[in-house]
Enzyme design. Structure first.
Site, PDB file in Angstrom:
ATOM      1  CB  ALA A 156      12.068 111.111  -0.196  1.00 34.21           C
ATOM      2  N   GLY A 187      15.668 108.226   3.558  1.00 35.85           N
ATOM      3  CA  GLY A 187      16.747 109.109   3.532  1.00 35.85           C
ATOM      4  C   GLY A 187      17.056 109.236   4.958  1.00 35.85           C
ATOM      5  CD  GLU A 242      19.044 106.061   1.798  1.00 39.32           C
ATOM      6  OE1 GLU A 242      19.456 105.449   0.832  1.00 39.32           O
ATOM      7  OE2 GLU A 242      18.177 107.175   1.577  1.00 39.32           O
ATOM      8  CD  GLU A 248      14.443 103.975   1.312  1.00 39.06           C
ATOM      9  OE1 GLU A 248      15.025 105.256   1.468  1.00 39.06           O
ATOM     10  OE2 GLU A 248      14.461 103.104   1.781  1.00 39.06           O
TER      11      GLU A 248
END
Length: 301
Positions: free
Chosen positions: A103, A148, A151, A171
């Site tokens: 992020a 992310g 991900e 996270e």
């Protein structure tokens, strides 16, 4: 299965004559490039025709998932949905030592709670679109893939990593949980017990441990040019490239859709995908090549 039957907009395009491999220049650091995009495509040529690379280069922010980066990635992924010329898609970074840092916390700090929730919803949708691409996808993790960034790699079908890569869904160390598909894809990749341990602790793992966990398919020592995972991804892509393209795509549909249902329904999905291949010229070519004891020449028809 209506979606599965409609996966192909048309036949896979016939390959161009094979020639020499063409590398892309590093547009990340080339000041002469006037339209520096944070995400763009590189279509390989010659013997690698059919392999396409997604090049990520948000240089100052280490490919963090900001508004511009995510918007450009979404447009690019959308353009690939019906591109039958793409046989294998490789996601790679042009920034040394990083795949994707996750992020963009500077942008996120400026968002209201509602704006942040909406942005993460869009990020989750992007990862779903990447996972739904019809061609095999490979993430080449040379460096950090955190939050992310991991991900994004998990949304790909296959992953290669350098031994020195660092991967983790971190996270919980920031008061959050993986919100772009990580809480769902990591357990399906490494198993629930291992995934829970990694997410609960926010632990990072290196490339060698990642391959032992099943998080990546291949892990290799880093080289002097810092692109060992990318080279290994290309090696893997070249193993896929000669296979019948419609068969490979339908195998992906069968496995992805089958994983979402019970075994009986999965068998039905497999049967429907198999039936899609029976009338193809590639199946006839495969049988003829076997009988004639020669390599098949698939055209994607």
């Amino acid at each position: 299965m209506a979606a599965a039957r409609g996966v192909f907009a048309g036949p896979i395009k016939r390959l161009l004559p094979r020639g020499s491999f063409t590398q892309t220049r590093s547009w990340c650091s080339n000041g002469s490039v006037s339209d520096k995009k944070e995400v763009r495509l590189n279509r390989l040529e010659g013997e690698d025709n059919g392999i396409v690379e997604v090049l990520m280069c948000r240089e100052r922010a280490r490919n963090s998932l900001g508004h511009v980066f995510v918007g450009q990635m979404r447009d690019l992924v959308s353009s690939l949905q019906h591109d039958s010329a793409v046989r294998v898609l490789v996601f790679r970074s042009l920034i040394p030592g990083v795949f994707c840092a996750g992020a963009d916390l500077k942008e996120r700090a400026q968002m209201s709670n509602a704006e942040a929730e909406l942005f993460v919803h869009g990020l989750r949708s992007l990862m779903n679109d990447i996972a739904a691409l019809p061609m095999p996808t490979i993430a080449a993790v040379d460096g950090f893939a955190l939050g992310g960034g991991l991900e994004l790699a998990l949304a790909c079908d296959l992953r290669t990593a350098a031994h020195c890569a660092q991967m983790g869904l971190i996270e919980t160390t920031r008061g959050l949980l993986p919100g772009a598909g990580g809480s769902q894809r990591l357990p399906r990749t490494v198993g629930f017990a291992v995934a829970k341990e990694l997410i609960f602790t926010g632990r990072r793992v290196g490339g060698e441990q990642a391959v032992n966990l099943g998080l990546v398919n291949r892990s290799v020592p880093q080289n002097q040019t810092g692109d060992a995972a990318h080279r290994e991804a290309l090696s893997l892509a070249r193993e896929i490239l000669p296979q019948a393209p419609i068969a490979v795509r339908m195998a992906k549909v069968a496995m992805n859709r089958g994983a979402e249902v019970d075994i009986s329904s999965g068998m039905a999905i497999e049967g429907m995908c198999y039936a899609r291949l029976i009338p193809t010229r590639d199946r006839q070519e495969g049988m003829a090549a076997f009988i004639e004891k020669r390599p098949p020449r698939y055209t994607g028809e």
